[in-house]
Write a protein that holds these residues in place. Sequence first.
Motif, PDB file in Angstrom:
ATOM      1  N   THR A  34       0.825  -1.209   0.000  1.00  0.00           N
ATOM      2  CA  THR A  34       0.000   0.000   0.000  1.00  0.00           C
ATOM      3  C   THR A  34       0.862   1.263   0.000  1.00  0.00           C
ATOM      4  OG1 THR A  34      -0.254  -0.184   2.399  1.00  0.00           O
ATOM      5  CG2 THR A  34      -2.035  -1.052   1.045  1.00  0.00           C
ATOM      6  N   SER A  72       1.783   1.598  -3.631  1.00  0.00           N
ATOM      7  CA  SER A  72       0.635   2.091  -4.399  1.00  0.00           C
ATOM      8  C   SER A  72       0.351   3.559  -4.107  1.00  0.00           C
ATOM      9  CB  SER A  72      -0.608   1.249  -4.091  1.00  0.00           C
ATOM     10  OG  SER A  72      -0.433  -0.058  -4.543  1.00  0.00           O
ATOM     11  N   ALA A  73       0.502   3.958  -2.855  1.00  0.00           N
ATOM     12  CA  ALA A  73       0.283   5.358  -2.496  1.00  0.00           C
ATOM     13  C   ALA A  73       1.299   6.263  -3.195  1.00  0.00           C
ATOM     14  CB  ALA A  73       0.367   5.534  -0.989  1.00  0.00           C
ATOM     15  N   TYR A 122      -5.022   5.074  -0.136  1.00  0.00           N
ATOM     16  CA  TYR A 122      -3.825   4.238  -0.020  1.00  0.00           C
ATOM     17  C   TYR A 122      -2.909   4.708   1.107  1.00  0.00           C
ATOM     18  CZ  TYR A 122      -4.633   1.314  -4.092  1.00  0.00           C
ATOM     19  OH  TYR A 122      -5.143   0.389  -4.962  1.00  0.00           O
TER      20      TYR A 122
END
Length: 105
Positions: free
Chosen positions: A19, A22-23, A48
């Motif tokens: 995550t 993804s962020a 995210y």
Amino acid sequence: MKILNSIITVAYSIIAAYTIYSAIMHLFVYFANQKLGHSESFRLPLIYLVCAILFGVVSLIGYRIWTGHSVHLILKSLFYLPVAAVVLYILWAILLILSSGGKWN
């Protein structure tokens, strides 16, 4: 119990790393699109980021449990909360499928 805590802690850490990745990617896309003049919502990068922070905190709690420090009951319950939510969701889905004869509608 220590093995179960280790497995769950590693799983939370992997989820936190994903995550965070993804962020960062969504933040890059957001700022690149802003620079090019495209309007994009900040909602997805924010989701995210919040998930990364939550799973990072839960991973740290798991590490504290794993290292053997004295941990309060509240931290232990926070550690098992995501796993309990997933198990309850799976049980709900099974109950839904069994009670409706396999039909979703």
